[in-house]
Design a protein around this motif. Sequence first.
Motif, PDB file in Angstrom:
ATOM      1  N   LEU A 134      39.835  48.262  38.755  1.00 42.17           N
ATOM      2  CA  LEU A 134      38.804  47.385  38.213  1.00 42.17           C
ATOM      3  C   LEU A 134      39.380  45.988  38.012  1.00 42.17           C
ATOM      4  N   GLY A 135      38.491  45.028  37.776  1.00 41.75           N
ATOM      5  CA  GLY A 135      38.950  43.676  37.482  1.00 41.75           C
ATOM      6  C   GLY A 135      37.959  42.628  37.936  1.00 41.75           C
ATOM      7  N   GLU A 136      38.055  41.476  37.317  1.00 40.03           N
ATOM      8  CA  GLU A 136      37.171  40.370  37.676  1.00 40.03           C
ATOM      9  C   GLU A 136      37.541  39.824  39.056  1.00 40.03           C
ATOM     10  N   ASN A 137      36.639  39.055  39.651  1.00 37.95           N
ATOM     11  CA  ASN A 137      36.943  38.380  40.914  1.00 37.95           C
ATOM     12  C   ASN A 137      38.160  37.478  40.726  1.00 37.95           C
ATOM     13  N   GLY A 138      39.097  37.550  41.665  1.00 32.63           N
ATOM     14  CA  GLY A 138      40.287  36.731  41.567  1.00 32.63           C
ATOM     15  C   GLY A 138      41.416  37.354  40.778  1.00 32.63           C
ATOM     16  N   SER A 139      41.212  38.596  40.319  1.00 36.05           N
ATOM     17  CA  SER A 139      42.252  39.239  39.506  1.00 36.05           C
ATOM     18  C   SER A 139      43.345  39.888  40.348  1.00 36.05           C
ATOM     19  N   GLY A 140      43.135  39.996  41.661  1.00 34.46           N
ATOM     20  CA  GLY A 140      44.186  40.524  42.525  1.00 34.46           C
ATOM     21  C   GLY A 140      43.881  41.867  43.167  1.00 34.46           C
ATOM     22  N   LYS A 141      42.644  42.336  43.078  1.00 35.65           N
ATOM     23  CA  LYS A 141      42.305  43.653  43.644  1.00 35.65           C
ATOM     24  C   LYS A 141      42.524  43.687  45.159  1.00 35.65           C
ATOM     25  N   SER A 142      41.970  42.697  45.862  1.00 39.27           N
ATOM     26  CA  SER A 142      42.117  42.664  47.322  1.00 39.27           C
ATOM     27  C   SER A 142      43.574  42.459  47.726  1.00 39.27           C
TER      28      SER A 142
END
Length: 236
Positions: free
Chosen positions: A36-44
Motif C-alpha cells: 500500500l501507499g500514496e502515489n509517489g511512495s515507491g510502490k512501482s
Amino acid sequence: MKTIIECKDLSASYDGMKVLNSLSFSLNEGDYMCILGENGSGKSTLVKCLLGIKPLDGGKITMCEGLSQKDIGYLPQHTNLQNGFPATVSEVVISGCLGRRGFRPFYSSEEKKIAKAAMERLGIADLAKRSCRELSGGQQQRMLLARAMCAAKKLLLLDEPVNGLDPAAQEEMYSLIQELNRKDGMTVIMVSHDVVRAVDCSNRILCLCSNDHSFFGTPEEYLNSHLGSKFLGESK
C-alpha cells in the motif's frame, strides 16, 4: 516456515531523488503481502527492483534456493489490448514459459501442458484460439494471470491486478488470486489501492511512505498503527 524472499536495507532513486530508503522485509512461502501507499511512495519502484528491472542503490534482495527473478510470475497493471495486438490467448499464455524455454526455438510438450493447465484453471481454455482483441477486460486479466502462472514457480507479483475492471470482474480476480494462495500455496505480492480489501485478504502488509516511515507487519498490527488509521480513514 521457509523464507522465500528477503529484502534488506533496500535503497533506490530516480534522477537523484531517493524513493526507497533502507527498506527491509521478508516473506515466507505461502505468504500473501499487499503493498500500500500514496502515489509517489515507491510502490512501482519496488516492483521494478524485485523484478530486477531497476538496479538498487544499496541493500540486497535474497531469494530462496532454486528461485530467481525470472521465476517470478508478473502481472502488470491492466492495459487495454484491443488495438494492434493480434496474438491469440494461448500464444500469450504460453509466452509465460519463455524463461523455462531458454534458447530452444520451440516450446516443449511439458510447457504446452503447463499453459493448458493454467488456462483450464482460470476458466479460459475455451478462449485459447480467440484473439486478445476480442476479450473483455476481465478475460484479459485472466489471460495475463494465466501467463504469470506459467512463469511462476513459487511467487506471483501483481501490480494493481483489478485496476480498470468492473466490480464483478474485480471480485472474480480477487477470488482467483486468493485460491492460488490458499489452495496452491503460491506466495503473492500484490500492489493495491484498496486498503480494506488488502487487510481482508493478506497476512502481511507493506505500507510505503514518502517520509521513510514505512510499515511492515500483519494486518492486525497495521490496523492498530498510525498509518492504518490514516489510510482506512481516507478510504471511507
